[in-house]
Design a protein around this motif. Structure first.
Motif, short mmCIF file in Angstrom:
data_model
loop_
_atom_site.label_atom_id
_atom_site.label_comp_id
_atom_site.label_asym_id
_atom_site.label_seq_id
_atom_site.Cartn_x
_atom_site.Cartn_y
_atom_site.Cartn_z
N PHE A 51 0.87 -1.18 0.00
CA PHE A 51 0.00 0.00 0.00
C PHE A 51 0.91 1.23 0.00
N PHE A 52 0.80 2.02 -1.06
CA PHE A 52 1.62 3.23 -1.17
C PHE A 52 0.76 4.46 -0.88
N SER A 53 1.40 5.51 -0.35
CA SER A 53 0.72 6.76 -0.10
C SER A 53 1.65 7.91 -0.42
N LYS A 54 1.15 8.92 -1.11
CA LYS A 54 1.97 10.10 -1.41
C LYS A 54 2.30 10.87 -0.14
N GLY A 55 1.45 10.71 0.90
CA GLY A 55 1.63 11.49 2.12
C GLY A 55 2.81 11.02 2.97
N ASN A 56 3.01 9.72 3.05
CA ASN A 56 4.06 9.19 3.92
C ASN A 56 4.30 7.73 3.55
N PRO A 181 4.29 6.88 19.10
CA PRO A 181 3.62 5.58 18.92
C PRO A 181 3.68 5.13 17.47
N LEU A 182 3.74 3.83 17.26
CA LEU A 182 3.80 3.28 15.91
C LEU A 182 2.47 2.60 15.58
N HIS A 183 2.11 2.59 14.32
CA HIS A 183 0.88 1.91 13.90
C HIS A 183 1.12 1.26 12.54
N TYR A 184 0.23 0.35 12.19
CA TYR A 184 0.29 -0.33 10.90
C TYR A 184 -0.69 0.32 9.94
N THR A 185 -0.24 0.51 8.69
CA THR A 185 -1.15 0.97 7.63
C THR A 185 -2.09 -0.17 7.24
N SER A 186 -1.53 -1.37 7.16
CA SER A 186 -2.33 -2.56 6.86
C SER A 186 -1.84 -3.71 7.70
N GLU A 187 -2.70 -4.69 7.91
CA GLU A 187 -2.34 -5.89 8.66
C GLU A 187 -2.76 -7.12 7.87
N TYR A 188 -1.79 -7.96 7.57
CA TYR A 188 -2.02 -9.23 6.87
C TYR A 188 -2.74 -9.03 5.54
N GLY A 189 -2.38 -7.94 4.86
CA GLY A 189 -2.93 -7.69 3.52
C GLY A 189 -4.21 -6.89 3.50
N LYS A 190 -4.70 -6.44 4.66
CA LYS A 190 -5.95 -5.66 4.71
C LYS A 190 -5.67 -4.27 5.26
N ASN A 192 -6.05 -0.95 7.16
CA ASN A 192 -6.75 -0.59 8.40
C ASN A 192 -7.80 0.45 8.09
N PRO A 193 -9.00 0.32 8.65
CA PRO A 193 -10.14 1.18 8.27
C PRO A 193 -9.87 2.66 8.44
N GLU A 194 -9.05 3.04 9.45
CA GLU A 194 -8.82 4.47 9.68
C GLU A 194 -7.77 5.06 8.73
N GLU A 195 -7.14 4.23 7.94
CA GLU A 195 -6.11 4.71 7.02
C GLU A 195 -6.72 5.31 5.77
N LYS A 196 -6.23 6.47 5.38
CA LYS A 196 -6.65 7.11 4.13
C LYS A 196 -5.41 7.28 3.26
#
Length: 198
Positions: A51-56, A181-190, A192-196
């Motif tokens: 999952f790529f993002s121009k933001g980060n 704090p660290l977070h995941y953009t996706s987990e196990y190929g899905k 995360n709902p809060e990610e844009k």
């Protein structure tokens, strides 16, 4: 003479399974580095985790247990991490897609009460599919950069032992550092709902 690297290519599931098969007592800096040198990840088997993002840059969890976590980090052209550490945990990295610059830093002064520090750049090296690296436990503060002149997206695979959910981020210009704090953009190929993703 350079050590031969990436003797065999494995699909990501088999690559992770090989790491997971190591007993905890054998999950050492050298053993894991030897494994990563001997076994490359087939880039095409990473697709579901990318999952790529121009933001980060994005952090995409592939596997996690009590001993280690493995993630794919996706870098657009010109993106970089902040200068950070890994909470005294070991870290191994490879870049099956593209290449990345690693800049190490030495912390010469640190005041936890004030949140101040002084860091100096030290070693610089490049990482790509044929040249995996590990973070030096004696000099663990570093930055990862996908330089604009590389002119391509990059994907790095990171293995952390043990998993951690915060790190220290250093602001060299200000001479400060803080917990983040660290977070995941996706987990196990899905995703995360809060990610844009943008």
């Amino acid at each position: 003479m350079e050590k031969q690297v990436s003797v065999s290519q494995l699909v990501i599931s088999d690559w992770v399974a090989g790491l997971a098969a190591m007993p905890e007592r054998e999950f050492t800096l050298q053993n894991v580095q030897d494994y990563i040198i001997a076994h490359a990840v087939k880039p095409e088997t990473l697709d579901k985790y990318l999952f790529f993002s121009k933001g980060n840059y994005t952090r995409n969890l592939i596997f996690k247990n009590d001993i280690f976590e493995c993630m794919a980090i996706c870098w657009e052209i010109g993106q970089s991490s902040r200068v950070h550490n890994h909470r005294d945990q070991n870290c191994w990295m490879s870049a099956p897609i593209g290449r990345l610059k690693i800049q190490n830093f030495r912390v010469t002064d640190q005041d936890a009460a004030l949140g101040t520090c002084h860091i100096l750049p030290t070693d610089v090296y490049e990482m790509d599919a044929a040249h995996p690296v590990h973070v030096d436990p004696l000099e663990p503060v570093h930055q990862v950069l996908n330089l604009p002149e590389y002119n391509q997206r990059a994907v790095s695979i990171h293995v952390y032992s043990k998993p951690f959910d915060t790190c220290e981020v250093y602001q060299r210009e200000k001479g400060t550092y803080r917990d983040v704090p660290l977070h995941y953009t996706s987990e196990y190929g899905k995703l995360n709902p809060e990610e844009k993703l943008i």
